[in-house]
Every structure is written in structure tokens, then in C-alpha cells.
Write a protein that holds these residues in place. Sequence first.
Motif, mmCIF file in Angstrom:
data_model
loop_
_atom_site.group_PDB
_atom_site.id
_atom_site.type_symbol
_atom_site.label_atom_id
_atom_site.label_comp_id
_atom_site.label_asym_id
_atom_site.label_seq_id
_atom_site.Cartn_x
_atom_site.Cartn_y
_atom_site.Cartn_z
ATOM 1 N N THR A 21 0.833 -1.195 0.000
ATOM 2 C CA THR A 21 0.000 0.000 0.000
ATOM 3 C C THR A 21 0.871 1.250 0.000
ATOM 4 N N GLY A 22 0.247 2.391 -0.318
ATOM 5 C CA GLY A 22 0.959 3.662 -0.429
ATOM 6 C C GLY A 22 0.330 4.467 -1.556
ATOM 7 N N THR A 23 0.690 5.728 -1.655
ATOM 8 C CA THR A 23 0.118 6.567 -2.713
ATOM 9 C C THR A 23 0.691 6.208 -4.075
ATOM 10 N N ASN A 24 2.020 6.133 -4.158
ATOM 11 C CA ASN A 24 2.698 5.835 -5.422
ATOM 12 C C ASN A 24 3.624 4.631 -5.252
ATOM 13 N N GLY A 25 3.812 3.878 -6.346
ATOM 14 C CA GLY A 25 4.784 2.785 -6.331
ATOM 15 C C GLY A 25 4.210 1.401 -6.136
ATOM 16 N N LYS A 26 2.920 1.295 -5.771
ATOM 17 C CA LYS A 26 2.336 -0.027 -5.501
ATOM 18 C C LYS A 26 2.455 -0.949 -6.705
ATOM 19 N N THR A 27 2.069 -0.434 -7.869
ATOM 20 C CA THR A 27 2.044 -1.274 -9.074
ATOM 21 C C THR A 27 3.439 -1.761 -9.426
ATOM 22 N N THR A 28 4.411 -0.846 -9.399
ATOM 23 C CA THR A 28 5.780 -1.225 -9.766
ATOM 24 C C THR A 28 6.325 -2.280 -8.815
ATOM 25 N N ILE A 29 6.155 -2.088 -7.507
ATOM 26 C CA ILE A 29 6.665 -3.052 -6.532
ATOM 27 C C ILE A 29 6.022 -4.422 -6.727
ATOM 28 N N CYS A 30 4.707 -4.444 -6.816
ATOM 29 C CA CYS A 30 4.016 -5.726 -6.977
ATOM 30 C C CYS A 30 4.411 -6.416 -8.272
ATOM 31 N N TYR A 31 4.542 -5.637 -9.343
ATOM 32 C CA TYR A 31 4.911 -6.220 -10.627
ATOM 33 C C TYR A 31 6.345 -6.751 -10.602
ATOM 34 N N LEU A 32 7.239 -6.078 -9.888
ATOM 35 C CA LEU A 32 8.616 -6.571 -9.753
ATOM 36 C C LEU A 32 8.645 -7.874 -8.955
ATOM 37 N N VAL A 33 7.898 -7.934 -7.852
ATOM 38 C CA VAL A 33 7.826 -9.174 -7.069
ATOM 39 C C VAL A 33 7.313 -10.314 -7.941
ATOM 40 N N TYR A 34 6.271 -10.025 -8.704
ATOM 41 C CA TYR A 34 5.678 -11.018 -9.615
ATOM 42 C C TYR A 34 6.710 -11.510 -10.626
ATOM 43 N N GLN A 35 7.441 -10.574 -11.232
ATOM 44 C CA GLN A 35 8.468 -10.956 -12.210
ATOM 45 C C GLN A 35 9.565 -11.815 -11.589
ATOM 46 N N ILE A 36 10.065 -11.364 -10.439
ATOM 47 C CA ILE A 36 11.168 -12.083 -9.792
ATOM 48 C C ILE A 36 10.764 -13.515 -9.461
ATOM 49 N N LEU A 37 9.612 -13.677 -8.850
ATOM 50 C CA LEU A 37 9.170 -15.024 -8.476
ATOM 51 C C LEU A 37 8.972 -15.903 -9.702
ATOM 52 N N LYS A 38 8.400 -15.331 -10.768
ATOM 53 C CA LYS A 38 8.220 -16.103 -11.996
ATOM 54 C C LYS A 38 9.564 -16.537 -12.573
ATOM 55 N N LYS A 39 10.524 -15.630 -12.589
ATOM 56 C CA LYS A 39 11.846 -15.945 -13.143
ATOM 57 C C LYS A 39 12.588 -16.975 -12.289
ATOM 58 N N LEU A 40 12.207 -17.062 -11.024
ATOM 59 C CA LEU A 40 12.797 -18.073 -10.131
ATOM 60 C C LEU A 40 12.042 -19.396 -10.195
ATOM 61 N N GLY A 41 11.074 -19.473 -11.099
ATOM 62 C CA GLY A 41 10.344 -20.723 -11.279
ATOM 63 C C GLY A 41 9.186 -20.924 -10.327
ATOM 64 N N LYS A 42 8.791 -19.870 -9.624
ATOM 65 C CA LYS A 42 7.676 -19.955 -8.687
ATOM 66 C C LYS A 42 6.372 -19.566 -9.385
ATOM 67 N N LYS A 43 5.288 -20.193 -8.991
ATOM 68 C CA LYS A 43 3.980 -19.826 -9.540
ATOM 69 C C LYS A 43 3.369 -18.739 -8.666
ATOM 70 N N CYS A 44 3.164 -17.586 -9.283
ATOM 71 C CA CYS A 44 2.708 -16.409 -8.552
ATOM 72 C C CYS A 44 1.622 -15.700 -9.347
ATOM 73 N N ALA A 45 0.681 -15.074 -8.647
ATOM 74 C CA ALA A 45 -0.339 -14.249 -9.289
ATOM 75 C C ALA A 45 -0.171 -12.809 -8.821
ATOM 76 N N TYR A 46 -0.523 -11.878 -9.707
ATOM 77 C CA TYR A 46 -0.500 -10.442 -9.396
ATOM 78 C C TYR A 46 -1.909 -9.888 -9.547
ATOM 79 N N ILE A 47 -2.329 -9.042 -8.593
ATOM 80 C CA ILE A 47 -3.622 -8.363 -8.665
ATOM 81 C C ILE A 47 -3.394 -6.886 -8.398
ATOM 82 N N GLY A 48 -3.808 -6.031 -9.346
ATOM 83 C CA GLY A 48 -3.595 -4.603 -9.125
ATOM 84 C C GLY A 48 -4.048 -3.745 -10.288
ATOM 85 N N THR A 49 -3.478 -2.547 -10.363
ATOM 86 C CA THR A 49 -3.909 -1.519 -11.306
ATOM 87 C C THR A 49 -3.854 -1.985 -12.756
#
Length: 452
Positions: A84-112
Amino acid sequence: MVNIKSDSRKVKPGDTFIAIKNVARDGHDYIEQAIENGATKIICEHGKYSVETEIVEDTTKYLKEYLYKNYYPKIKDMKLIGVTGTNGKTTICYLVYQILKKLGKKCAYIGTIGFYYGDVKKELNNTTPNTDLLYEMFLEAKEYGCEYIVMEASSHALDYDRMYGFEFDEVAFTNLTQDHLDYHKTIENYINAKKKLFTKTRNDKIAIINADADYYKEFINEDNNNILISEKKGDLLIKKIELSHLNTEIQFEFENKLYTTKIKMVGRYNVYNYLTSLLLVHKLGISIDDILALSSDLHAPAGRMEKIDYKSNSIFIDYAHTPDAVINVLKNAFEYKKGKIITVIGCGGDRDRTKRPIMGHAAEENSDYVILTNDNPRTEDEKQIMNDILEGIKKENHEVIYDRKEAIERAIDLLTENDILMILGKGHEDYQIIGTEKHHFSDKETVLNYIK
């Protein structure tokens, strides 16, 4: 999947429709449409209908408790990360999603920018959807085999308690600046809504906090395992930031070890976004070195300082639609400008009017020239919106062009040598809302078509 729906358009034969009342609409007005779509049961607060009807005192409360009792046990074993926060939520969540996917983990992202997992990408109407839709997505991700869900937690969703009963393994705070005061009325109410996320923690109760942001102490909950990011004094200490228009080099210290990395994202604020995502993934049990090895493969979401080269000039498309975000992206551009900075910007209709003059002032102060234009005027008079913005304008370095396409084309025509064009406010959005109608419109498409 979930057999109870609050959106009559999503009702399928055999479903139950529940009529939810909120400030935007009254679900009782859509009961007949739900029945036409096949609803075999109606849950409402009043009325009598042609199918089985159950009258309850509070449909919103009923829905949350029903979903939690019947569906939460099926999804509670997934690791849940909330930002949560005013700015940066989408970027942070999308980076977490990318990193986990690239590490072979199954992850879902929900957001803007939507609902993502595997090869699936679906658009959403809200940053944090309604409770029944959230459960629908959680169950869909679970069926795919997702171990993790990373999601943006908006202040509206936290205030409405759309995440009723959810418990988060990790939470993060990005920053807090003026936004949504048309709804929250005061900064204190806005803060209190955001803070609710930090009471919904479980297990290791990881809380990553940007300690260089205003109000950060409000998000330090003694029950959580708080990890602070700062350039001054924190658990993760930022030692050096080197910016360019292509990438950013970062040196940081964590747990008495020094690390250096380079990311393909520009802007000082993206350093905090990246490091927050790094810590969120690290605290899931992934080594920092393994995460750093992926740094050069990561990218910001669409419409976040998205760069288009045009002759010797750089055109950036960004979602910045708050005063703080506008200042941040323009100051970032200023750090490596060689020519002029030209900015195209507007403000949304039917939204917080108090931020409009602040955004106008932020744009003129940090640009050589500003073109003011429409940005989802919705049902509000475009001239009223513009008058509000112009109250903050003190210089003569601007012009008004209501048509956004014409404004962008005019800005491109003004580019000469080594200039920077900042097109702010819509980012990834591919529509313009005029009245109650959504019309296809993309800043990026407009730029690419014109420079051809």
C-alpha cells in the motif's frame, strides 16, 4: 468458483445474486437484470422477487462473512503479499511477480494493470477489486497452482474492508502524499485507511517500510517484523544511487553486507520500489544474490517511465497522477536533461479537486513548457477542471489544448535537439472516459503513430 455474485453482469445460470449498496450504486437496482442472466436466488435488504429471496439486514456484511466461511479455507495456504501507499504499488508488486516467476515460482498479481498469472492477463476495473471478485481470482490462481499472490491494497479497498478476513504474510508501505481527499476528506483518514493493512499480518509478519517517506512511523506496528529502507538510518541502508536516462546503479548495505546492482529503470523513486520488492522476495526465503542476478532482466510495468526514442529526443509515458508522483518523475528527468523538458498533463474529472492546482504548479515549476489537456474528464465540465489546474499556474510557459491527441502531437512538434517530453497521467491506460463513455485512447499509440 464463487457462486455468489455482486455484479449482475457476471451472473451465470444457477448463481446467487447479492444486492450490495455503496456510495456508487445500489445493487437492488440490478436485481431484475441478475434474474434475467440466470440468478436462482436473490439476497437483498428489501423487496420481493420471482426467484427465491432472502432478506438480510446488511448485504455487505453477509457477503464478506459468507465468502470467508466458504472459500477462505481453500486459499489460506497461499503466501499473500500486500503493498500500500500513494505511489509505487504497481511497480513493486509487478517486480515481485516478475522475480518469483523468473525463479520458477507460480505467482499471481492483482492490481492496477490487471490480474496476471502464467500466461493469463485480465483487465480489472479497480486496483483492489470487490470481495467476491477477489475470491474468484484467488481460487483461479489456486487452481493454476500458485504458491504466492502479490496484490496492491488501495485505500478505498482497505476502508471498505474488501479484504475482509485476509491475512498477509508480508506487507509493504511505499509513501503517502495527497490523493483521494475527495473520498477520505483528510490526510488523517487517508493514513488510517492505509494503516489497516498492517494489522492484517500473520506468521513472520514481515513489514517493509520506506523510512524516507513522510508519515512512515504511522506504519510501524510493534506486532510486525519491521524492516526499514532508508538513505539515512535503516535496516537496509542505501549507500549510493547513480542515475542515467537508461538505468540506475544502486549500492546498499543489508545485514552487514554490501551489495551493488544495476536496474533498467530510471528515477530515484524506483530505487525504493526495487529494494522493497527485493526484500519482500528475500524474506520468502530467496537469497539476495539470487535476486540480484535477475536485476538486469526486470522492467517496470507498462506506462511507468516508458521510454520512446525520437531522433535525439526522449519521450516518456508515465502514470503520474498525484502531485508527488509528478514532482518525482519531472525531477528525475531534470537530472539528466540536456535540452528542454516539455510536459503534457491533465487531471481526472469527478476526483479530488484540491490536488489540481498543486499538480499544475508542480508541472510548470519542473518543466520548460507545459501543455495542459484532458485526462478522463468523466462527467465533469472540462473547463472547470482546467480552471482548477490553472489556479496553480503562475508562469506563462504553458498552453491549453483540451483534445489529448492534439496536445501530444503539438508537444512532439515542439521537440528540437536532446529534449525530453513527459506525457503524464494515463500511463498504461488505453481509454479516455468522457461523460460516462469509455473511448479507446492510448498515449503510447498516439506517440508511435505520429512519429511514424
